[in-house]
Scaffold this active site. Structure first.
Site, PDB file in Angstrom:
ATOM      1  N   CYS B  87       0.832  -1.203   0.000  1.00 56.00           N
ATOM      2  CA  CYS B  87       0.000   0.000   0.000  1.00 56.00           C
ATOM      3  C   CYS B  87       0.876   1.267   0.000  1.00 56.00           C
ATOM      4  O   CYS B  87       1.479   1.572  -1.015  1.00 56.00           O
ATOM      5  CB  CYS B  87      -0.963  -0.041   1.189  1.00 56.00           C
ATOM      6  SG  CYS B  87      -2.332   1.106   1.031  1.00 56.00           S
ATOM      7  N   HIS B 204      -3.660  -5.644   1.035  1.00 53.65           N
ATOM      8  CA  HIS B 204      -2.946  -5.888   2.297  1.00 53.65           C
ATOM      9  C   HIS B 204      -2.914  -7.386   2.623  1.00 53.65           C
ATOM     10  O   HIS B 204      -3.834  -7.884   3.295  1.00 53.65           O
ATOM     11  CB  HIS B 204      -3.639  -5.140   3.436  1.00 53.65           C
ATOM     12  CG  HIS B 204      -3.421  -3.672   3.409  1.00 53.65           C
ATOM     13  ND1 HIS B 204      -2.381  -3.056   4.066  1.00 53.65           N
ATOM     14  CD2 HIS B 204      -4.108  -2.684   2.794  1.00 53.65           C
ATOM     15  CE1 HIS B 204      -2.428  -1.748   3.867  1.00 53.65           C
ATOM     16  NE2 HIS B 204      -3.469  -1.482   3.093  1.00 53.65           N
ATOM     17  N   GLU B 206      -1.102  -8.829   4.753  1.00 50.59           N
ATOM     18  CA  GLU B 206      -0.898  -9.023   6.208  1.00 50.59           C
ATOM     19  C   GLU B 206      -2.210  -8.960   6.983  1.00 50.59           C
ATOM     20  O   GLU B 206      -2.296  -9.412   8.114  1.00 50.59           O
ATOM     21  CB  GLU B 206       0.110  -7.991   6.740  1.00 50.59           C
ATOM     22  CG  GLU B 206      -0.430  -6.606   7.028  1.00 50.59           C
ATOM     23  CD  GLU B 206      -0.651  -5.754   5.785  1.00 50.59           C
ATOM     24  OE1 GLU B 206      -0.545  -6.284   4.658  1.00 50.59           O
ATOM     25  OE2 GLU B 206      -0.938  -4.549   5.953  1.00 50.59           O
TER      26      GLU B 206
END
Lengths: 136, 237
Positions: B87, B204, B206
């Site tokens: 990002c 994302h 994660e």
């Protein structure tokens, strides 16, 4: 003191969603003559010293590296300030006074370089055109 | 085990998420590295996390690219080490010139925060080896400036050299105008550099690395990196 102005604009080939939204908002307000809008940034800088050439060289680098991204943006750099007046070594106090006087001139009113001037002219013409249409 | 560096810029807000996945889910050795440091402390891989570094002032990532840690990140990239930008990290990598192109305001002007389908373009990279070609992942996005822009020649080269790893698609893997959340050219969601060791993506992974969070589809990205380095998965979720 040198004053610099950097106008950063999206490149014509890059779609500018902000400009598009602003353009549509203007049209929504009834000014249908506005066909395009581009939203950029105006960055104003104040520099110590009075060497315009040196300042321009430094700021060109800053414009390319930091203030604009050449992939998507163009910039126009304009500088305003006083060159050190060419005076004899004996008359230093007079020189200082001249610099001070020159530096304290009002800045923003007049466009300092051609590109900015051109933009202003265009705006005036456009305003006039809008007024004319409204008059009908 | 790999040693990872997670860079913290002022305004980073996904640093702890990345740290958690690497440390607690994958049992890796991880260090936070403050942006004013100049050393990666011997890390094998670097992550530039998501967030709003320097408040996104000027342009996203434009100021962070001049942080004191960035020469070390560039050096690591030059040495072929793994560099991952998520990002805002992707935006920083583009501004820093480690990846081509740039990310601009979403075409819709909306900040998009949702979980969306993302298609894996190919598994022949160190970031996607655990996935299949055309596999559709469910990954969260959260950005206002994720619209990938580059000139036509650059875009052609990215596809020609298989540098595009992720694209936005619908749940069937089709790239339709409606499946592009930000107007990215050619639906690009994530690209690598030519050498294939620097990867930037807007989604994302994660935030989708544990089933309890609704999706673990992102974990494969991290396990791919470990697999590429021959690291055995000790405690993968």
């Amino acid at each position: 003191m040198i004053r610099a102005q950097v106008i950063v604009r999206p490149r014509a080939s890059i779609f500018d969603p902000q400009g598009d939204a602003v353009c549509r908002a203007i049209q929504h307000l009834g000014v249908s003559t506005v066909k395009q809008a581009h939203v950029g940034k105006c960055i104003e800088l104040e520099l110590e010293g009075n060497d315009l050439n040196k300042a321009r060289a430094q700021l060109e680098t800053i414009c390319k590296d930091l203030l604009s991204n050449p992939v998507i943006e163009d910039y126009v750099l304009t500088l305003k300030g006083a060159e050190p007046p060419k005076v004899k070594a004996a008359s230093k106090p007079a020189a200082k006074k001249a610099v001070k006087k020159a530096a304290s001139r009002p800045v923003a009113k007049k466009a300092a370089s051609k590109p900015v001037k051109k933009t202003k002219v265009k705006k005036t013409v456009r305003r006039a055109a809008v007024k004319k249409k409204k008059g009908k | 085990m790999m040693r990872w560096a997670v860079i913290q810029f002022p305004g980073s807000n996904c640093d702890q998420d990345v740290f958690h996945v690497l440390k607690n889910v994958l049992a890796q050795e991880v260090d936070y590295i403050w942006h004013k440091d100049s050393s990666l402390k011997g890390a094998d891989a670097v992550v530039l996390p998501g967030g709003f570094s320097y408040g996104d002032y000027l342009r996203c990532g434009a100021i962070a690219r001049f942080s004191p840690i960035m020469p070390a990140v560039k050096e690591a990239a030059g040495q072929g080490k793994t560099v991952l930008g998520i990002c805002n990290g992707f935006q920083i990598l583009c501004e820093a010139g480690l990846l081509p192109g740039v990310l601009v305001r979403n075409t819709s002007l909306h900040f998009r925060c949702e979980t969306i389908p993302v298609r894996v373009e190919h598994p022949s990279s160190r970031f996607t080896s655990e996935y299949l070609t055309g596999q559709v992942l469910q990954l969260p996005i959260a950005h206002g400036e994720g619209h990938y822009v580059a000139d036509e020649a650059t875009l052609d080269a990215l596809f020609l050299h298989k540098q595009v790893l992720f694209t936005y698609s619908d749940s069937q893997g089709r790239t339709t105008p409606g499946s592009n959340p930000n107007g990215s050219q050619r639906h690009i969601a994530g690209i690598t550099n030519r050498a294939g060791n620097v990867f930037g993506l807007m989604p994302h992974p994660e935030r989708a690395s544990e089933k309890i969070l609704g999706s673990s589809d992102g974990l494969g990205l991290f396990t791919s990196i470990l697999a590429s380095q021959g690291v055995p998965l000790a405690q993968a979720a």
